[in-house]
Design a protein around this motif. Structure first.
Motif, short mmCIF file in Angstrom:
data_model
loop_
_atom_site.label_atom_id
_atom_site.label_comp_id
_atom_site.label_asym_id
_atom_site.label_seq_id
_atom_site.Cartn_x
_atom_site.Cartn_y
_atom_site.Cartn_z
N ARG A 278 -13.70 -10.10 -4.30
CA ARG A 278 -12.41 -10.74 -4.05
C ARG A 278 -11.24 -9.77 -4.22
N PHE A 279 -11.48 -8.57 -4.73
CA PHE A 279 -10.41 -7.64 -5.07
C PHE A 279 -10.08 -6.69 -3.92
N TYR A 280 -8.76 -6.54 -3.68
CA TYR A 280 -8.23 -5.61 -2.69
C TYR A 280 -7.20 -4.72 -3.38
N PHE A 281 -7.05 -3.51 -2.85
CA PHE A 281 -6.10 -2.55 -3.41
C PHE A 281 -5.09 -2.20 -2.33
N SER A 282 -3.83 -2.43 -2.64
CA SER A 282 -2.77 -2.24 -1.66
C SER A 282 -1.88 -1.07 -2.06
N PHE A 283 -1.36 -0.36 -1.05
CA PHE A 283 -0.52 0.81 -1.31
C PHE A 283 0.74 0.76 -0.44
N SER A 284 1.81 1.25 -1.01
CA SER A 284 3.08 1.31 -0.28
C SER A 284 3.64 2.72 -0.36
N HIS A 285 4.43 3.08 0.65
CA HIS A 285 5.08 4.39 0.65
C HIS A 285 6.19 4.44 -0.38
N VAL A 286 6.98 3.37 -0.48
CA VAL A 286 8.17 3.38 -1.32
C VAL A 286 7.84 3.52 -2.81
N ILE A 287 6.69 2.98 -3.24
CA ILE A 287 6.30 3.07 -4.65
C ILE A 287 5.27 4.17 -4.88
N ASN A 288 4.17 4.14 -4.15
CA ASN A 288 3.06 5.05 -4.44
C ASN A 288 3.33 6.50 -4.03
N GLN A 289 4.24 6.72 -3.09
CA GLN A 289 4.51 8.09 -2.65
C GLN A 289 5.27 8.90 -3.70
N ARG A 290 5.70 8.24 -4.79
CA ARG A 290 6.36 8.96 -5.88
C ARG A 290 5.41 9.97 -6.52
N THR A 291 4.10 9.67 -6.44
CA THR A 291 3.07 10.59 -6.95
C THR A 291 2.06 10.81 -5.82
N PRO A 292 2.41 11.68 -4.85
CA PRO A 292 1.60 11.80 -3.62
C PRO A 292 0.15 12.20 -3.86
N ASP A 293 -0.11 13.10 -4.80
CA ASP A 293 -1.50 13.52 -5.04
C ASP A 293 -2.34 12.36 -5.55
N LYS A 294 -1.77 11.57 -6.46
CA LYS A 294 -2.48 10.41 -6.98
C LYS A 294 -2.69 9.37 -5.88
N LEU A 295 -1.70 9.22 -5.01
CA LEU A 295 -1.83 8.27 -3.90
C LEU A 295 -3.02 8.64 -3.02
N VAL A 296 -3.12 9.89 -2.66
CA VAL A 296 -4.23 10.35 -1.81
C VAL A 296 -5.57 10.08 -2.49
N ALA A 297 -5.67 10.39 -3.78
CA ALA A 297 -6.93 10.21 -4.50
C ALA A 297 -7.29 8.73 -4.60
N ARG A 298 -6.31 7.88 -4.84
CA ARG A 298 -6.58 6.44 -4.96
C ARG A 298 -7.03 5.86 -3.62
N ILE A 299 -6.35 6.22 -2.55
CA ILE A 299 -6.76 5.72 -1.23
C ILE A 299 -8.18 6.15 -0.91
N ALA A 300 -8.51 7.39 -1.22
CA ALA A 300 -9.86 7.90 -0.94
C ALA A 300 -10.91 7.14 -1.74
N ALA A 301 -10.55 6.65 -2.92
CA ALA A 301 -11.51 5.98 -3.79
C ALA A 301 -11.74 4.52 -3.44
N VAL A 302 -10.86 3.92 -2.65
CA VAL A 302 -10.98 2.50 -2.33
C VAL A 302 -11.88 2.32 -1.11
#
Length: 359
Positions: A278-302
């Motif tokens: 039932r769990f989904y992980f959502s990402f936004s540019h305005v919030i998550n792009q503050r830490t771009p390296d972490k954003l890339v790693a999180r997206i890759a892990a989902v």
């Protein structure tokens, strides 16, 4: 839609539920109505932990606690500028009550609506009242006077109050009953949020109880939920681990919006026995792009079928640009074209919001 005539009290009369529904009516291809108490407004809603700020707020000293209470009680109950918590840095000297911008119009009398939000076509966006207000420069250092209002519930100063538990819970139930396509959110926990101009925070146990009660309503009405979480993903995981013991107590879909947790916690959520799917992980540019390296790693892990994107913007007019930004990021991480990414995200979106989409 209800008809609301303009008056000098229009901010109080035009409650957020009508704004949300109006935006949905004007742009239903982009907006899904949602209702709930954002953790930034948790201190305006009672729980079993208390019904006044002495009980719901916490600070390192009584002086800091009283400072927060003074700030809250000196706000106009109609515009209620600055009466919500925030984890965003504020400019200027907070202790001197200097004029500061960026606070939207929220009334505690409609504060269940002030936590309302609308979902955009990739995931979720919060709709806030237009216009900026200022906390006026102040020589107003007077102590708030306790008054009795509406059945004995405490009202501080000029009218700002903590909404009783039975009142806000009943209103949220009514909103879900009357809006069968609405989701619940955004709700959650925020351990960084402070009352602007102070160092006081909302009690974490109080936030957890509000989350528990709203998740229970979402499960009862079989509505998806959008979860806001800051510095509390371990606690959030423990919360859902308990719900996993009784899967019927968990909503049909759970979105961790603008996800900021660790990489290790991603599989722990989607592997929860009985509810992990039932769990989904959502990402936004305005919030998550503050830490771009972490954003890339999180997206890759989902997992690709558990990935959502969102604008996390405050008005439908800027959704498209925000969605395009994050769509391009996801495409680059996953090795897809932008068009393929858009189709995949739309498919996930339709799965997540299956019962909330217009027919």
């Amino acid at each position: 839609m209800p008809s609301i005539q303009p008056t000098h009290n229009c901010f109080r009369l035009l409650s957020k539920q009508y704004i949300v529904l109006l935006v949905n009516w004007c742009a239903d291809y982009k907006v899904i109505p949602g209702f709930g108490i954002h953790p930034w407004w948790a201190h305006l809603h009672a729980s079993s932990h208390g019904n006044n700020w002495q009980e719901l707020l916490e600070a390192l000293s009584q002086e800091q606690l009283q400072q927060a209470i003074n700030i809250l009680s000196n706000n106009d109950p109609v515009t209620n500028s600055g009466a919500y918590a925030t984890n965003r840095k504020q400019a200027g000297s907070s202790s001197q009550n200097k004029s500061r911008n960026g606070y939207h119009n929220y009334s505690s009398r409609d504060s269940i609506d002030r936590g309302s939000s609308c979902s955009d076509s990739g995931s979720q966006q919060q709709v806030q009242h237009d216009g900026e207000q200022q906390i006026q420069n102040g020589e107003q250092q007077q102590q708030p006077k306790l008054q009795q209002e509406q059945g004995g519930h405490l009202c501080l100063g000029n009218g700002l109050r903590v909404v009783p538990l039975e009142e806000w819970e009943g209103k949220l139930r009514s909103l879900l009953q009357n809006n069968p396509h609405a989701f619940v959110g955004e709700i959650g926990i925020d351990r960084a949020a402070q009352i602007p101009g102070s160092k006081a925070k909302t009690s974490f146990n109080h936030q957890l109880e509000l989350l528990e009660r709203q998740v229970a309503l979402a499960a009862e009405f079989q509505r998806p939920v959008s979860i806001h979480c800051v510095r509390g993903y371990g606690h959030l995981l423990q919360f859902f681990q308990q719900l996993a013991k009784q899967p019927s107590a968990c909503p049909p879909k759970v979105m961790l919006h603008s996800y900021g947790g660790s990489l290790e916690e991603i599989p722990r959520f989607h592997k929860l026995k009985g509810i992990g799917e039932r769990f989904y992980f959502s990402f936004s540019h305005v919030i998550n792009q503050r830490t771009p390296d972490k954003l890339v790693a999180r997206i890759a892990a989902v997992p690709s079928d558990r990935l959502l994107i969102e604008s996390d913007q405050v008005t439908p007019s800027v959704i498209d640009a925000g969605m395009l930004h994050i769509c391009k990021v996801v495409a680059g991480v996953k090795g897809w074209t932008v068009e393929e990414t858009a189709h995949r995200m739309l498919s996930n979106f339709k799965t997540f919001y299956a019962g909330q989409l217009p027919s």
